[in-house]
Design an enzyme around this catalytic site. Structure first.
Site, PDB file in Angstrom:
ATOM      1  CD  GLN A 168     -36.417  26.108  -1.676  1.00  0.00           C
ATOM      2  OE1 GLN A 168     -37.480  25.929  -2.260  1.00  0.00           O
ATOM      3  NE2 GLN A 168     -35.653  27.156  -1.924  1.00  0.00           N
ATOM      4  CD  GLU A 188     -37.295  17.231  -6.427  1.00  0.00           C
ATOM      5  OE1 GLU A 188     -38.169  18.039  -6.773  1.00  0.00           O
ATOM      6  OE2 GLU A 188     -37.281  16.703  -5.300  1.00  0.00           O
ATOM      7  CG  ASN A 228     -38.313  22.389   1.232  1.00  0.00           C
ATOM      8  OD1 ASN A 228     -39.118  23.274   1.457  1.00  0.00           O
ATOM      9  ND2 ASN A 228     -37.860  22.164   0.011  1.00  0.00           N
ATOM     10  CG  ASP A 229     -34.709  21.156  -1.033  1.00  0.00           C
ATOM     11  OD1 ASP A 229     -35.441  20.410  -0.385  1.00  0.00           O
ATOM     12  OD2 ASP A 229     -34.841  21.349  -2.250  1.00  0.00           O
ATOM     13  CG  PHE A 234     -38.719  25.943  -6.275  1.00  0.00           C
ATOM     14  CD1 PHE A 234     -39.613  26.642  -5.475  1.00  0.00           C
ATOM     15  CD2 PHE A 234     -39.205  24.826  -6.965  1.00  0.00           C
ATOM     16  CE1 PHE A 234     -40.946  26.254  -5.359  1.00  0.00           C
ATOM     17  CE2 PHE A 234     -40.533  24.423  -6.862  1.00  0.00           C
ATOM     18  CZ  PHE A 234     -41.405  25.139  -6.062  1.00  0.00           C
TER      19      PHE A 234
HETATM   20  C1  FRU Z   1     -36.670  19.234  -3.320  1.00  0.00           C
HETATM   21  C2  FRU Z   1     -37.475  20.314  -3.991  1.00  0.00           C
HETATM   22  C3  FRU Z   1     -36.624  21.025  -5.032  1.00  0.00           C
HETATM   23  C4  FRU Z   1     -37.283  22.366  -5.134  1.00  0.00           C
HETATM   24  C5  FRU Z   1     -37.696  22.616  -3.712  1.00  0.00           C
HETATM   25  C6  FRU Z   1     -38.976  23.386  -3.544  1.00  0.00           C
HETATM   26  O1  FRU Z   1     -37.020  18.963  -2.022  1.00  0.00           O
HETATM   27  O2  FRU Z   1     -38.630  19.768  -4.548  1.00  0.00           O
HETATM   28  O3  FRU Z   1     -36.520  20.350  -6.254  1.00  0.00           O
HETATM   29  O4  FRU Z   1     -36.393  23.328  -5.605  1.00  0.00           O
HETATM   30  O5  FRU Z   1     -37.858  21.353  -3.099  1.00  0.00           O
HETATM   31  O6  FRU Z   1     -39.170  23.764  -2.226  1.00  0.00           O
END
Ligand code: FRU
Length: 493
Positions: free
Chosen positions: A54, A221, A37-38, A97
């Site tokens: 991530q 976020e 993800n991010d 995270f």
């Molecule tokens: C956003 C999020 C962040 C967190 C991460 C966890 O997509 O929820 O806030 O750090 O993903 O994977």
């Protein structure tokens, strides 16, 4: 020292990554294997641009978060590096995270991330406990600090939640280090906290840079904050957003606040608020400043709501957007595809002043890995058309439609028939108008995605497309007469 968990992830990558090569998009970053993800730690380091993300290598769904790692010189070709962080310490045992990165004065590479540990609350509920932690390294291997976490609950302003305290993004300015971090204040919505440090290791709380007050979603976020064209920009990704007109969709959304930065109060006085991207798949963007002064943004090209829907045969899940160059025009955030993409343009096919009235195909205009600009004008003077449609990723069964309506000044992208077998909502409509009767659509496609840039980047919209690769036709259609110019390049990366 490489921990057992990190070594396990790196061994897994070595073993399985080669098998996924033929499945990858040509120029969009994926994890190669597993889930991403991010974007994290998107920043220059020693003459190259590093990107972490991530990452859960072992499955195509979210799991205990690691940081995966790639780097590039041109934002198009990315070199894969071994996983950088694994959740292997007491304070991050449930996940490393999101966070940022910066090159230290002594040449080392500092990563700041949110360490997550599950803890039982007084009411018996299991909840995240989030702190900010640091790892320092040489661009490949990173060592977590012995004195982690470096920012914890004791630094939070009154009412700030330690269960929602995450995603530091770093920069350096006038000899000091700064971090913006997302937090949930007492009103239950979102705020962005500013921290500062002399040495990037000891941090103190400065101010609430900006807050939602429940106006633009709740928990904010993944913040990023930077100067751009004489103003300051805050990007953030709100959870639990309510729809606002066609500007913001509900759910996990994205928002850009533009204004003046009051350096005494350390507060952003906002003058304009807009969506960053109007597609279905865009979240958690991060930016960096290139050596030649460009502010470049990359984001996770996916949404949380449909993140459980994936193609079973693919061994990776999640991809990044194409990096984009940001600017402010007429008070709005604009974004253009990174200019390095133009060096990948291969065979060019061009048409000028083609009259479309009904449906038409143009010889040579097709493909799924392309950079195409379509310029639309009213065909006869004063004559009006109600709609113009561009169909891409099309065959007998599939298509994705981009429709423009001049009377409402809106663009609708509909992937209902893209072959995406899981979700109910596949349509986004957003405000976008022609300029003196001329509308410019730039479409970038790469195997599993469609990114649309309207009128030189006044609006951008990103979509994942799981349409089978053979569906590569493109057609044009209108209910009146329009004149169309088309310039299409195959992309060769
Ligand atoms: C956003 C999020 C962040 C967190 C991460 C966890 O997509 O929820 O806030 O750090 O993903 O994977």
């Amino acid at each position: 020292m490489i921990s057992k968990s990190l070594q396990k992830a790196r061994d897994f990558e070595k073993k399985y990554l080669p098998y996924t090569l033929s499945e990858q998009p040509s120029f969009h970053v994926t994890g190669g294997i597993g889930w991403i993800n991010d974007p994290n730690g998107f920043a220059p380091y020693k003459g190259e641009y590093h990107l972490f993300f991530q990452y859960y290598p072992y499955d195509t769904k979210w799991g205990p978060m690691h940081w995966g790692h790639v780097k590039t010189r041109d934002f198009i070709r990315w070199e894969r590096l071994p996983a950088a962080l694994a959740p292997d310490a007491e304070y991050d045992r449930d996940g490393c995270f999101s966070g940022g990165a910066i090159e230290l004065e002594d040449g080392r590479h500092l990563l700041m991330y949110t360490g997550v540990r599950n803890q039982r609350r007084r009411n018996g509920k299991l909840d995240y406990y989030q702190t900010q932690c640091i790892a320092i390294g040489d661009g490949v291997d990173y060592e977590k600090l012995a004195d982690n976490p470096v920012i914890d609950a004791s630094s939070l302003p009154e009412g700030g939640s330690v269960h929602d305290f995450r995603d530091p993004k770093l920069w350096r300015e006038n000899g000091k280090y700064y971090a913006v971090i997302g937090n949930r204040p007492a009103d239950g919505s979102g705020s962005i906290l500013l921290f500062e440090s002399e040495d990037a290791r000891h941090w103190s709380y400065v101010s609430v840079l900006a807050a939602s007050h429940n106006q633009y979603g709740r928990m904010w976020e993944c913040p990023d904050f930077f100067p751009l064209d004489g103003q300051h920009v805050l990007l953030t990704s709100p959870q639990e957003m309510s729809a606002i007109g066609l500007e913001f969709h509900p759910g996990n959304a994205n928002v850009c606040l533009i204004g003046q930065y009051d350096r005494k109060a350390h507060h952003l006085n906002r003058e304009h608020v807009q969506a960053i991207d109007y597609g279905l798949d865009f979240y958690a963007p991060q930016t960096l400043l290139t050596d030649d002064g460009r502010r470049v943004m990359i984001a996770w090209m996916q949404n949380w709501e449909t993140s459980a829907c994936r193609l079973q045969e693919l061994r990776f899940m999640g991809q990044m957007t194409l990096p984009r160059e940001l600017s402010i025009r007429d008070g709005r955030l604009c974004q253009k595809p990174i200019r390095e993409l133009e060096a990948c343009r291969g065979v060019r096919i061009e048409y000028r002043n083609v009259l479309i009235n009904g449906e038409a195909n143009l010889r040579g205009i097709s493909g799924r890995c392309l950079d195409m600009t379509v310029t639309v004008r009213s065909g006869k003077e004063k004559s009006m058309y109600k709609w113009f449609r561009l169909y891409v990723a099309k065959d007998g069964e599939h298509f994705t439609m981009i429709r423009y309506r001049p009377d409402t000044g809106t663009i609708k992208v509909d992937r209902t028939h893209s072959g995406f077998p899981h979700d109910i909502v596949n349509v986004r409509e957003f405000p976008a108008g022609d300029k003196n009767g001329v509308l410019k659509l730039r479409v970038i496609m790469d195997r599993y995605s469609l990114e649309l840039f309207v009128n030189d980047g006044e609006q951008a919209a990103s979509f994942v497309l799981y349409t089978p690769p053979e569906a590569a036709s493109i057609s044009f259609s209108s209910d009146g007469s329009v004149l169309v110019d088309v310039e299409k390049y195959e992309l060769q990366v």
